[in-house]
Scaffold this active site. Structure first.
Site, mmCIF file in Angstrom:
data_model
loop_
_atom_site.group_PDB
_atom_site.id
_atom_site.type_symbol
_atom_site.label_atom_id
_atom_site.label_comp_id
_atom_site.label_asym_id
_atom_site.label_seq_id
_atom_site.Cartn_x
_atom_site.Cartn_y
_atom_site.Cartn_z
ATOM 1 N N ASP A 46 -19.600 -31.121 -28.160
ATOM 2 C CA ASP A 46 -19.095 -31.579 -29.452
ATOM 3 C C ASP A 46 -20.203 -32.234 -30.268
ATOM 4 O O ASP A 46 -20.674 -33.318 -29.950
ATOM 5 C CB ASP A 46 -17.968 -32.597 -29.233
ATOM 6 C CG ASP A 46 -17.340 -33.035 -30.545
ATOM 7 O OD1 ASP A 46 -16.332 -32.433 -30.947
ATOM 8 O OD2 ASP A 46 -17.877 -33.975 -31.178
ATOM 9 N N TYR A 51 -24.624 -35.679 -37.170
ATOM 10 C CA TYR A 51 -25.343 -36.258 -36.023
ATOM 11 C C TYR A 51 -26.837 -35.894 -36.046
ATOM 12 O O TYR A 51 -27.608 -36.419 -35.240
ATOM 13 C CB TYR A 51 -24.770 -35.762 -34.682
ATOM 14 C CG TYR A 51 -23.316 -36.057 -34.415
ATOM 15 C CD1 TYR A 51 -22.579 -36.911 -35.226
ATOM 16 C CD2 TYR A 51 -22.669 -35.477 -33.326
ATOM 17 C CE1 TYR A 51 -21.235 -37.159 -34.961
ATOM 18 C CE2 TYR A 51 -21.327 -35.729 -33.059
ATOM 19 C CZ TYR A 51 -20.618 -36.571 -33.876
ATOM 20 O OH TYR A 51 -19.300 -36.808 -33.599
ATOM 21 N N LYS A 76 -18.863 -30.219 -37.019
ATOM 22 C CA LYS A 76 -18.005 -30.814 -38.049
ATOM 23 C C LYS A 76 -18.695 -30.810 -39.401
ATOM 24 O O LYS A 76 -19.904 -31.078 -39.481
ATOM 25 C CB LYS A 76 -17.655 -32.265 -37.681
ATOM 26 C CG LYS A 76 -17.164 -32.429 -36.258
ATOM 27 C CD LYS A 76 -16.753 -33.845 -35.933
ATOM 28 C CE LYS A 76 -16.607 -34.019 -34.438
ATOM 29 N NZ LYS A 76 -17.893 -34.235 -33.745
ATOM 30 N N HIS A 109 -14.961 -33.605 -40.798
ATOM 31 C CA HIS A 109 -15.346 -34.810 -40.054
ATOM 32 C C HIS A 109 -14.514 -36.046 -40.434
ATOM 33 O O HIS A 109 -14.075 -36.797 -39.573
ATOM 34 C CB HIS A 109 -16.840 -35.078 -40.266
ATOM 35 C CG HIS A 109 -17.466 -35.848 -39.161
ATOM 36 N ND1 HIS A 109 -18.788 -35.734 -38.828
ATOM 37 C CD2 HIS A 109 -16.964 -36.754 -38.300
ATOM 38 C CE1 HIS A 109 -19.054 -36.535 -37.809
ATOM 39 N NE2 HIS A 109 -17.965 -37.164 -37.473
#
Ligand code: A2P
Length: 279
Positions: A46, A51, A76, A109
């Site tokens: 994930d 990120y 996301k 997200h």
């Protein structure tokens, strides 16, 4: 070690119930961390555009000893990419970074209510799913009002809602609503970003089974039927967190852990109703 259960989503696709989360994994070590996870038996990975480590995930996918088809990769959509043209561009960038033709799951997200573009983002994900680029689509951090709007305007129900969920923040109020709609709950920060790892109540319960606090908490998520994605950069801890299929918590113990609920004070991340960060 017994295998990770496979769950069926409301769109008919399947997903491993336990995966490796890579939030806050430094880009430079992500490929190594994900390779370690795959070697430990994780098949669900994930990540997210926000990120900044999708490239590392992509490198791990290419260099792992496991075929692409055996992996389930989630990313996301970033908050600043909700408008259709931006969402399409962001998605293509994600696919380039991951080095994939087809994504297993893509989530919005955050709803970012101040921006009020999440319905447009959802319509774009529906479009990408119809084109076959994404197998399953879902959301993250969506409250009931956000869900009702996207479902009402498209008739398409998300496969999952990934939300902060752990013993100090079990969000029981959301559970019945999501179950009633056939939306799977995916627990993020399942260890409370580390907050629950000193808990004496959980420690006592785990000890009786010869299990660590982290293992006891992961098991608590699994027995609720949630998908769960603990994060660790340490191979040893990754192996520990997936070694949870040889014991069972009684109903009383499950209730005792759920009873550690601290309400709003237990939340470690952003509040979906007010988080308007645009990354
Ligand atoms: P690290 O990555 O250094 O191992 P969450 O999944 O709720 O976000 O929690 C992640 C945090 O918990 C990270 O700080 C991670 O540290 C730590 N962690 C994960 N698994 C374990 C474990 N089995 N034992 C101790 N700490 C852990």
């Amino acid at each position: 070690m017994a295998g990770v259960p496979i769950l069926t989503l409301n769109d008919g696709n399947t997903i491993p119930q336990l995966g490796l989360g890579v939030w806050q994994v430094e880009p430079a070590i992500t490929a190594r961390v994900v390779r370690d996870g795959i070697a430990a038996g994780y098949r669900l990975i994930d990540t997210a555009e926000g990120y900044d480590n999708e490239q590392g995930v992509g490198e791990a996918i290419r260099t792992a000893d496991v075929a692409r088809e055996q992996l389930f990769i989630t990313s996301k959509l970033r908050n600043g990419g909700h408008a259709r043209d931006l969402a399409l561009g962001s998605f293509e960038e994600t696919m380039l970074k991951l080095g994939l033709e087809r994504l297993d799951m893509f989530l919005i997200h955050w709803p970012v209510p101040g921006q009020d573009k999440y319905v447009e983002a959802w319509k774009t994900l529906v479009e990408l799913q119809q084109q076959g680029r994404i197998a399953s689509i879902g959301v993250s951090n969506f409250n009931r009002d956000h869900l009702e709007r996207i479902i009402g305007e498209t008739g398409v129900t998300p496969a999952v809602n990934q939300i902060e969920l752990h013993p100090y923040f079990p969000q029981r109020d959301k559970r019945d609503d999501l179950e009633g709609r056939g939306i799977r709950i995916e627990s993020y920060s399942p260890l409370g970003s580390g907050d629950v790892l000193e808990d004496e109540t959980i420690g006592g319960i785990g000890k009786a089974h010869g299990k660590s606090i982290a293992q006891t908490v992961v098991r608590w998520h699994i027995q609720q039927g949630n998908i769960v994605i603990p994060k660790s950069t340490h191979a040893e801890r990754q192996r520990e967190n997936i070694d949870v299929f040889d014991f069972e918590l009684s109903e009383d113990k499950m209730r005792a852990i759920s009873g550690l609920d601290r309400g709003e004070a237990g939340r470690t991340g952003g509040n979906p109703a007010t988080n308007n960060d645009t990354f």
